[in-house]
Design a protein around this motif. Structure first.
Motif, PDB file in Angstrom:
ATOM      1  N   LYS C 567       0.833  -1.209   0.000  1.00  0.00           N
ATOM      2  CA  LYS C 567       0.000   0.000   0.000  1.00  0.00           C
ATOM      3  C   LYS C 567       0.864   1.254   0.000  1.00  0.00           C
ATOM      4  O   LYS C 567       0.530   2.247  -0.658  1.00  0.00           O
ATOM      5  CB  LYS C 567      -0.926   0.008   1.227  1.00  0.00           C
ATOM      6  CG  LYS C 567      -1.954  -1.124   1.248  1.00  0.00           C
ATOM      7  CD  LYS C 567      -2.883  -0.932   2.441  1.00  0.00           C
ATOM      8  CE  LYS C 567      -3.825  -2.108   2.633  1.00  0.00           C
ATOM      9  NZ  LYS C 567      -4.686  -1.909   3.827  1.00  0.00           N
ATOM     10  N   LYS C 571       0.778   3.972  -3.018  1.00  0.00           N
ATOM     11  CA  LYS C 571       0.508   5.394  -2.784  1.00  0.00           C
ATOM     12  C   LYS C 571       1.707   6.232  -3.213  1.00  0.00           C
ATOM     13  O   LYS C 571       1.561   7.294  -3.838  1.00  0.00           O
ATOM     14  CB  LYS C 571       0.188   5.626  -1.309  1.00  0.00           C
ATOM     15  CG  LYS C 571      -0.216   7.061  -1.000  1.00  0.00           C
ATOM     16  CD  LYS C 571      -0.771   7.180   0.426  1.00  0.00           C
ATOM     17  CE  LYS C 571      -1.179   8.600   0.717  1.00  0.00           C
ATOM     18  NZ  LYS C 571      -1.704   8.747   2.093  1.00  0.00           N
ATOM     19  N   LYS C 574       1.805   6.966  -6.833  1.00  0.00           N
ATOM     20  CA  LYS C 574       0.893   8.041  -7.252  1.00  0.00           C
ATOM     21  C   LYS C 574       1.537   9.410  -7.006  1.00  0.00           C
ATOM     22  O   LYS C 574       1.450  10.314  -7.842  1.00  0.00           O
ATOM     23  CB  LYS C 574      -0.435   7.954  -6.487  1.00  0.00           C
ATOM     24  CG  LYS C 574      -1.310   6.791  -6.935  1.00  0.00           C
ATOM     25  CD  LYS C 574      -2.622   6.776  -6.164  1.00  0.00           C
ATOM     26  CE  LYS C 574      -3.399   5.495  -6.468  1.00  0.00           C
ATOM     27  NZ  LYS C 574      -4.479   5.276  -5.502  1.00  0.00           N
ATOM     28  N   ILE C 623      -5.613  11.712  -3.485  1.00  0.00           N
ATOM     29  CA  ILE C 623      -5.146  10.942  -2.320  1.00  0.00           C
ATOM     30  C   ILE C 623      -4.925  11.841  -1.123  1.00  0.00           C
ATOM     31  O   ILE C 623      -4.697  13.037  -1.250  1.00  0.00           O
ATOM     32  CB  ILE C 623      -3.824  10.171  -2.634  1.00  0.00           C
ATOM     33  CG1 ILE C 623      -2.789  11.107  -3.265  1.00  0.00           C
ATOM     34  CG2 ILE C 623      -4.083   8.958  -3.497  1.00  0.00           C
ATOM     35  CD1 ILE C 623      -1.440  10.442  -3.511  1.00  0.00           C
ATOM     36  N   LEU C 627       1.895   9.063   4.855  1.00  0.00           N
ATOM     37  CA  LEU C 627       2.366   7.794   4.282  1.00  0.00           C
ATOM     38  C   LEU C 627       2.409   6.774   5.416  1.00  0.00           C
ATOM     39  O   LEU C 627       3.445   6.552   6.034  1.00  0.00           O
ATOM     40  CB  LEU C 627       3.740   8.001   3.632  1.00  0.00           C
ATOM     41  CG  LEU C 627       4.186   6.991   2.565  1.00  0.00           C
ATOM     42  CD1 LEU C 627       3.134   6.826   1.465  1.00  0.00           C
ATOM     43  CD2 LEU C 627       5.521   7.384   1.982  1.00  0.00           C
ATOM     44  N   GLU C 629       0.377   3.139   6.444  1.00  0.00           N
ATOM     45  CA  GLU C 629      -0.586   2.139   5.965  1.00  0.00           C
ATOM     46  C   GLU C 629      -0.629   0.926   6.890  1.00  0.00           C
ATOM     47  O   GLU C 629       0.395   0.484   7.424  1.00  0.00           O
ATOM     48  CB  GLU C 629      -0.215   1.669   4.555  1.00  0.00           C
ATOM     49  CG  GLU C 629      -0.240   2.771   3.507  1.00  0.00           C
ATOM     50  CD  GLU C 629      -1.666   3.227   3.148  1.00  0.00           C
ATOM     51  OE1 GLU C 629      -2.636   2.551   3.551  1.00  0.00           O
ATOM     52  OE2 GLU C 629      -1.787   4.269   2.468  1.00  0.00           O
TER      53      GLU C 629
END
Lengths: 169, 264, 794
Positions: C567, C571, C574, C623, C627, C629
Motif C-alpha cells: 500500500k 501510494k 501516485k 489521495i 504515508l 498504511e
C-alpha cells in the motif's frame, strides 16, 4: 533498621534494610538497578549473578547486610562511561548469544568471572562446565559458548578485537 | 523469608555467646543452604549470626602431617590452595567440583560439614580421611561427628571452627551428580591413611557412611578391581525420581572403582 | 560522494538491534516496572490436589502489618471464569465438557497451586507474612493425579457433572477405510509411548501489574504475555467486562514464553480487578516455585499406535489412540493441542493413504496443560519417527531406506493428506541427503567401534519430520472450533524524513523481531535497518494483533507488513507520478527509488514521504496526505517447515548416562531472512528437544503432589548437557505467503526428540531394546542395561 554501606558500580550507597533483605532486592528495588534479574528461588538459574569484589556471586543468595563494605558490580556497570561495551558484552552481541535477554546479565557476569579465573584459556568443554550455575532456555547455549570462547582471547589480550577472531576462522 | 535480627561478631567467643543466648539463632557462613531454606520459609530464625567477620575461622595451613582448614574456608580457596593440592589433591579436586562457580565463591567447608546434607561432598572426605572436627568446645572424630541426615554431634551453641585432615598416602573421589540439582547422587571417597584404608559413601544413603567391605578389599589389594565386584546392599539407600535404591547401590560400586583409579 | 549503504535486507545476518539494551541491563521486563504507590500481591495457593473448601478465615491476614486487602473467591464471584479459546466436538457432535475455571477457587480446589486467596500489602514479604495467617478449612478429597486414575471406574469427580473426567472423545479420519487397509496389510507394527510432561520454565517468571486511572476509568495491565491483544480480548470481554477502549494491555520485554505466556492467567485478572477496587497499582511476580505449579505445562500424552505396511515397506495405514491430559481446567488453547495441532500432523512426511486417530482429553488433578514449544507437533513427530524405526527393525528394512520409500516426493506438491492438511511445498529427500552427508552417517559404524574400545555405547538416530505452523487461516480454524481469528496486523509508518516505524501485532520475547522485521522493511523500501523501529506489545500503540506463537510472526505478521508496504508503494507511486509528471503505470519502485520506466527520472522514498507530509505540490484531490498504511493478513494455509535431524549419542554403560555427542539439523524453514537468528532459533529448539528426550519430566505422585516442583528436581538442560548443534537450511519456498517463509521457532523442539531416542535405542541395540521412554535418564538406561545383562546371563 540496620544499615548497609556498599559501593555499586563505583558509587557509594548507604541504605536501611531489613535483616532479610537480599542483595538482589537491594539492587533492584532500592537502587533501581533492574538489569540484575531473579529467575528462580533455589539458587540455580544464575540470572542474578553480580560481582562482589571482583568475583561472581548469586545476589539472590546473599543478604544485603552480608555485602556491607564490598564493591559490587552489576551489568549496568560493565560498559565504559562512553558506552563502549565490555569485550564479553561485545562478544555476546557478535555471536548472537542472547535471545530474550533475561538470563543475559547473569550469564555475562558469570562468564567474565569464569574467563578471569582461567588466564590460560578455557576449552569448549571447560566453558560448558563453567556455566553450570547459569540457565538459558532460549539459545541452547551454543552461541553463548562461542561468545565466551571469543571474548576470552580479547580479555587476555590475545586478540585485540573480535574481528580478528572472525577473520582467523 | 521471615525477618530476623542480623549479627556479625568478630570472634568465636562472641558468636557462641549470641548462639547460646538465643535458641532460635542460626549461624550463616556461605548461606547457600540456609538462605534458600529461609526463602521457602522452612525455617524461622529470630536472628542470623554471620560468621564471615571472624578471623579465627579462616585460613588453610599445613601443620606437620595434617592440613588444617578453617570453617570459613570457601570451596574456591580449598580448590586453589597450594597446600591442599600438594597434600590431598583429591580434596582440592572435590572442592573444585562442588556446585557452580558462584557457590564455590561463597560456600564454606564449615557450613557444608555442619549441615551434613547426605548429598553434600565434604562429609565423604572428612569421614574417609578420618579427619578431626575442631569446635569451639572440643575435638570430634569424624566417625562420631556425622549422625545421619542433617544431623551431627554439634550442639546448638557449639561452633565448628576447623577441620584437621591427616595427609593420606593416597586418596581419590568420584561421584555421580543428580542431573537436576547437581548434588551428589552417589559418591565414594577412598583413602589410604596411617590407620588403614577408609571408604566413605555419600549421596546414596540417608547420611554419609563407611563401606567396610570395600575397606577390607582395598586393604588387601589397593586397585579398582578390588572393589569392582563388591556390591553395596540397596536396603536403606535413598530412592527418588532420579534413581532407585538399586541404581544408587550399583553406582556406589562404580564410583568406588573410579575413586580408587582417581587416587592412583 | 555517493556512499553505498551495506545491504541489510533479506538473507543477511544483521546483528540484533535489541541486544544493546539487554546487554546493558536496560531491558524492561514486567517486574522491572514500578508504578507510583504500587502494592504487592501474593497468591495463597492450594497445597492439596483436590479438596473442598469449607471455610476461609482471613481476619488475621486483614489485620496483618502492611496489608491493604485480602480477597477470596467469594469476593470475585461476580466476575467470569477464565475462558477457553477453542471448542472441540465429540465424536457424536456434542461439544466438549467445559467446566468453569474460577479466577480464585470457589468451594473447591482441583490442583496443587490452585489460587485460593490473594493478599495485597505494601511489600511482597509482608503479603506473604499475612498469607500464612489465612486459615483455610480444607476437606481433602481423593485425587486423580494421572489420566489412568482419572479414567478408572469410581474415580473422583474433579468437576461436578462431568462424567468420567472426560473433556472430549474426538476422532479424525475414516475408520472403515482405515480398518480395511489394516485388514489387507502384509505387516502391522504396534507401538506404545508416553510423551513426557514438561514444565516450560521460561527464565523470566510470570508477572503482572494492574493499574487504574480513577479520572479516566482506564485500566492498564502490564503482563508477561506473548499476545497482549488476546489478553485484552479474553480478560476484557469474558472475565472483567471492561470495554477495549478502557483496557490497555502492555507486554514489555518478555523473558521467554515458549507457549506458556500465551494464556490468560488468573493473576492478570486479579491484579487488574484489585487495582481498580483499591485505586492503587497492584504487582504480582511469581516465584519459580509458583511457576512450577501455575504455568500451563506441556505434552503429557499416552498413545497406542499401529502402522500397516505392505510387503515392500510402503505404509498403508496408521491408527492412533491417544489420551491427552488437560489438567484440572481448560487453559486457553488446551483443547486444540492434541487434536488439530497433533492428529492432523500424523501423516508427517509420508504418503500414508489412510489415518484414523482417536483422542480422549482427560481432566486430572494437575496443573492445566496447554501448548508448549511445538505443541502437539512434537508429540506427533515423536510417535511417527519412533514408529518408523520400530517398523524398520521389524521389517528388516534399513531405517533410512524405509523413510525414503514413504516420502512424499518433491514433485507431489501441493499434497493433500488424509488428515485435513494440504502441504504446499517441501523436499524431504534433499534435507535427508544433506543431513546424512553432514553427519557422516556412512562413517558411523567406525565411530561406534572406536567408542566401544573406550567402553562406550554409541548410537545414531534420524528423524525426518514436518510441522504445520504459521498459525492460521481464520476460516479454517473457525470451522475447527477456534473462537478467534488468527490473522495478523502490520502498520508501516513512513515518517516525513523517510525513517520508518513498524507497528506489529506479533510480540517478540527472544525472537529478534526488532531486527528481522526491520530487515524486511529495509529489503523492500531501502531504508537502513537503523532507521526502522519496530514497536510491539502495547494495545495502546498497535492497531490490533494476535501475538506470537506457532511460529507465526514472520509468516503471518511479516506478510501483513508486506501487504502494508504494498500500500505504501502504491501510494508512493501516485505521488511520484505526480511529481515526475508521469503516468502511475509507468512508475517503477525498487528498494527506495521510484523511477519512470526507461528514464533516469527518479524520486527517493524520502522525497516522496516529505511530499506526503508537506503536500504543497500534491494530488490532494485524489489521495490523502501522509504515508502510513495498515494491513490485516489472514494466511491462506498453514506453513509446513520440515527437515531432518540426526543425533549421535554415547552411553556410559556403568552409569547409564547418555551424552549427545553430535547433532545435525537440516531444516527447510522457507526463505531465511536472518540466518544468524534462524540458527539460534533452531539451536534453542533442539536444546529443548534434547531436554525432553534425556532430562525433563514433570512427575506427580498419586496424591497429586508435583515431585519435580523446583529446579532441584526438574532437570533443566545446562550448557554441559548439550552439544554444539550444527544447523543448515535447505529452502523450498512457501507458495502461499508473499515472503515464501515458513517459520523456524519450533522446528528444533519438534524434530529432535525422536532423533535422540532413536540414537539411544540404536546404542542399546545389543540389549534387546525396542524402545526407551523419555526422558532417557541414567537410572532408566542403567535399568535397561542391567536387565539386558541379566537376560544375557540367564
Amino acid at each position: 533498621m540496620p544499615q548497609v554501606t556498599l559501593s555499586v558500580n563505583g558509587k557509594s550507597h548507604t541504605v536501611e534494610v531489613e535483616g532479610r533483605t537480599l542483595l538482589v532486592e537491594l539492587l533492584r528495588e532500592r537502587l533501581r538497578l533492574t538489569g540484575t534479574h531473579v529467575g528462580c528461588d533455589t539458587s540455580q538459574c544464575g540470572a542474578c549473578v553480580v560481582h562482589i569484589d571482583g568475583e561472581s556471586v548469586k545476589s539472590c543468595t546473599i543478604l544485603a547486610l552480608q555485602a556491607d563494605g564490598t564493591q559490587v558490580t552489576t551489568i549496568e556497570g560493565l560498559a565504559k562511561p562512553d558506552g563502549t561495551l565490555h569485550p564479553m558484552q561485545e562478544a555476546f552481541r557478535e555471536y548472537h548469544a542472547l535471545q530474550c535477554g533475561f538470563c543475559t546479565p547473569g550469564m555475562v557476569m558469570a562468564a567474565i568471572d569464569l574467563v578471569q579465573k582461567h588466564p590460560a584459556g578455557l576449552s569448549e568443554k571447560e566453558i560448558r562446565e563453567g556455566l553450570e550455575g547459569n540457565l538459558c532456555r532460549c539459545t541452547g547455549y551454543h552461541n553463548i559458548v562461542k561468545a565466551i570462547a571469543a571474548a576470552q582471547d580479547v580479555m587476555h589480550g590475545r586478540r585485540s578485537e573480535l574481528a580478528r577472531a572472525e577473520a582467523a576462522e | 523469608m521471615y525477618d530476623f535480627a542480623y549479627h556479625k561478631p568478630t570472634s568465636v567467643a562472641d558468636a557462641v555467646k549470641l548462639l547460646a543466648a538465643d535458641p532460635d539463632a542460626r549461624p550463616i557462613s556461605g548461606g547457600h543452604t540456609l538462605l534458600p531454606a529461609l526463602k521457602h520459609r522452612l525455617n524461622k530464625p529470630s536472628s542470623v549470626v554471620d560468621l564471615s567477620g571472624i578471623a579465627e575461622l579462616k585460613g588453610i595451613r599445613r601443620e606437620g602431617d595434617r592440613i588444617v582448614i578453617g570453617a570459613m574456608a570457601k570451596h574456591k580457596e580449598i580448590a586453589e590452595s597450594a597446600e591442599v593440592q600438594a597434600a590431598i589433591p583429591a580434596l582440592a579436586k572435590m572442592a573444585g567440583s562442588i556446585g557452580d562457580i558462584q557457590v564455590r565463591n561463597r560456600g564454606t567447608i564449615g557450613g557444608s560439614v555442619a549441615n551434613n546434607d547426605p548429598a553434600a561432598d565434604y562429609p565423604a572426605a572428612v569421614l574417609a580421611l578420618g579427619a578431626t572436627v575442631v569446635t569451639s568446645k572440643r575435638r570430634i572424630a569424624a566417625d562420631e561427628f556425622f549422625q545421619g541426615m542433617f544431623t551431627t554431634a554439634l550442639q546448638p551453641d557449639e561452633l565448628l571452627v576447623a577441620i584437621e585432615f591427616p595427609v593420606p598416602q593416597r586418596a581419590g573421589y568420584a561421584k555421580m551428580r543428580n542431573p537436576a540439582s547437581r548434588y551428589v547422587m552417589a559418591g565414594a571417597f577412598v583413602a589410604k591413611i596411617a590407620d588403614g584404608v577408609r571408604v566413605a559413601i555419600n549421596g546414596a544413603g540417608p547420611g554419609v557412611f563407611r563401606q567396610k567391605a570395600m575397606e577390607a578389599a582395598l586393604s588387601a589389594n589397593w586397585s579398582p578391581d578390588a572393589v569392582a565386584n563388591i556390591k553395596q546392599p540397596a536396603d536403606g539407600l535413598n530412592s527418588d525420581i532420579h534413581g532407585s535404591a538399586e541404581y544408587r547401590a550399583h553406582l556406589v560400586t562404580v564410583m568406588a572403582k573410579r575413586a580408587v583409579a582417581d587416587a592412583g | 560522494m555517493n556512499v553505498v549503504a551495506p545491504f541489510e535486507g533479506i538473507g543477511v545476518s544483521v546483528k540484533r538491534k535489541e541486544d544493546l539494551r539487554f546487554l546493558s541491563g536496560r531491558g524492561q521486563y514486567t517486574d522491572d516496572i514500578v508504578r507510583p504507590g504500587q502494592t504487592y500481591a501474593y497468591i495463597l495457593r492450594s497445597p492439596h490436589a483436590h479438596a473442598r473448601i469449607n471455610r476461609i478465615d482471613t481476619a488475621a491476614a486483614q489485620a496483618s502489618p502492611g496489608v491493604v486487602a485480602v480477597y477470596t473467591g467469594a469476593d470475585l464471584a461476580a466476575i467470569g471464569g477464565l475462558p477457553c479459546g477453542w471448542q472441540i466436538h465429540n465424536k457424536d457432535g456434542s461439544p466438549m465438557a467445559e467446566p468453569k475455571h474460577p479466577v480464585l477457587a470457589e468451594g473447591k480446589v482441583r490442583h496443587v497451586g490452585d489460587p485460593v486467596a490473594v493478599v495485597i500489602a505494601d511489600s511482597r514479604e509482608r503479603a506473604k507474612d499475612a498469607a500464612e495467617t489465612i486459615l483455610v478449612d480444607y476437606e481433602v478429597l481423593p485425587a486423580a493425579a494421572t489420566m489412568q486414575a482419572a479414567l478408572a471406574p469410581g474415580a473422583p469427580a474433579i468437576h461436578d457433572g462431568i462424567a468420567g473426567n472426560l473433556c472430549y472423545d474426538w476422532h479424525i479420519g475414516d475408520k472403515a477405510v482405515n480398518d480395511a487397509a489394516f485388514a489387507a496389510a502384509a505387516k502391522v507394527v504396534t507401538f506404545e509411548t508416553t510423551n513426557n510432561r514438561l514444565v516450560p520454565n521460561a527464565m523470566e517468571p510470570r508477572a503482572a501489574i494492574g493499574d487504574y486511572d480513577t479520572t479516566t476509568g482506564e485500566h492498564t495491565l502490564f503482563t508477561t504475555s506473548q499476545n497482549p491483544h488476546v489478553i485484552r480480548l479474553l480478560m476484557g470481554a469474558f472475565v472483567l467486562q471492561i470495554p477495549e477502549s478502557k483496557l490497555r494491555v502492555v507486554a514489555p520485554d518478555v523473558g521467554g514464553g515458549f507457549g506458556s505466556k500465551i494464556y490468560h492467567y488468573a493473576e492478570e485478572a486479579i491484579v487488574t480487578w484489585a487495582a481498580a477496587r483499591l485505586g492503587r497499582p497492584v504487582k504480582w511476580t511469581a516465584d519459580r516455585s509458583e511457576s512450577f505449579m501455575s504455568d500451563a505445562h506441556g505434552r503429557d500424552h499416552v498413545t497406542k499406535a499401529s502402522l500397516a505396511l505392505d510387503a515392500n515397506g510402503k505404509i498403508l495405514a496408521l491408527r492412533v489412540h491417544t489420551q491427552a491430559n488437560m489438567g484440572a481446567y481448560l487453559s486457553t488453547f488446551a483443547p486444540c493441542v492434541p487434536t488439530y495441532l497433533y492428529a492432523t500432523l500424523l501423516a508427517g512426511v509420508y504418503t500414508t493413504p489412510t489415518i484414523y486417530c482417536e483422542v480422549k482429553a482427560v481432566f486430572t488433578n494437575t496443573v492445566p496443560v496447554d501448548a508448549y514449544r511445538g505443541a502437539g507437533r512434537p508429540e506427533a513427530t515423536f510417535l511417527l519417527e519412533r514408529l518408523m524405526d520400530v517398523a524398520a527393525k521389524e521389517t528388516g528394512i534399513d531405517r533410512v531406506e524405509l523413510r525414503r520409500r514413504n516420502f512424499i516426493p518433491a514433485d507431489a506438491f501441493p499434497y493433500q493428506t488424509p488428515v485435513a492438511l494440504q502441504y504446499d511445498s517441501g523436499d524431504y529427500q534433499s534435507t535427508l541427503d544433506e543431513a546424512l552427508a553432514t553427519a557422516d552417517w556412512a562413517g558411523f559404524e567406525a565411530r561406534r567401534a572406536e567408542a566401544a574400545r573406550r567402553g562406550k555405547l554409541r548410537g545414531i538416530g534420524v528423524s525426518t519430520y514436518l510441522e504445520a505452523c504459521g498459525i492460521a487461516p481464520s476460516a479454517v480454524v473457525g470451522s475447527l472450533g477456534a473462537r478467534a481469528g488468527l490473522y495478523e496486523v502490520g502498520t508501516i509508518r513512513v515518517h516525513p524524513t523517510g525513517s520508518v516505524t513498524v507497528l506489529t501485532g506479533a510480540h517478540s520475547h527472544g525472537q529478534g523481531h526488532e531486527t528481522t522485521f526491520a530487515q524486511l522493511v529495509s529489503d523492500r523500501l531501502g531504508v537502513p535497518v537503523a532507521q526502522v523501529d519496530v514497536v510491539h506489545g502495547d494495545t495502546a500503540k498497535i492497531p490490533f494483533g494476535m501475538g506470537t506463537y506457532g511460529s507465526r510472526s514472520l509468516a503471518v505478521g511479516g506478510s501483513a507488513m508486506f501487504k502494508a508496504m504494498d500500500k505504501i508503494i502504491a501510494k508512493g507511486k501516485k505521488i511520484a507520478a505526480h511529481l515526475m509528471e508521469a503516468s502511475v503505470d509507468d512508475v517503477e519502485f525498487d528498494r527506495g527509488t521510484f523511477r519512470v520506466a526507461g528514464t533516469d527520472k527518479t524520486k527517493s522514498l524520502g522525497e516522496i514521504a516529505l511530499t506526503a507530509y508537506v503536500p504543497h505540490n500534491y494530488p490532494i484531490e485524489e489521495i490523502e496526505p501522509g504515508l502510513d498504511e495498515t494491513a490485516f493478513y489472514d494466511p491462506k494455509n498453514f506453513t509446513y517447515p520440515g527437515g531432518c535431524h540426526i543425533a549421535e549419542v554415547e552411553i556410559d554403560p556403568d552409569t547409564g548416562r547418555v551424552a549427545v555427542v553430535q547433532f545435525t539439523a537440516v531444516d527447510d524453514v522457507g526463505r531465511v531472512i536472518n540466518p544468524m537468528i534462524v540458527e539460534g532459533q533452531v539451536q534453542g529448539g533442539v536444546a529443548q528437544g534434547i531436554g525432553q528426550a534425556l532430562l525433563e519430566h514433570a512427575v506427580y505422585d498419586t496424591n497429586g503432589q508435583l515431585l519435580s516442583g523446583s529446579m532441584m528436581d526438574y532437570t533443566m538442560p545446562r550448557a554441559d548437557d548439550l552439544p554444539n548443534v550444527g544447523v543448515a537450511t535447505h529452502t523450498t519456498l512457501c507458495t502461499h505467503n508473499p515472503l515464501g517463509v515458513k517459520g523456524c521457532g519450533e522446528v528444533g523442539a519438534i524434530g529432535s526428540p525422536p532423533a535422540v531416542i532413536n540414537a539411544v535405542v540404536d546404542a542399546l541395540r545389543d540389549y534387546g531394546v525396542s524402545h526407551v521412554e523419555m526422558p532417557a535418564t541414567p537410572d532408566r538406561i542403567w535399568g535397561i542395561i542391567n536387565a539386558g545383562r541379566k537376560m544375557a546371563a540367564e
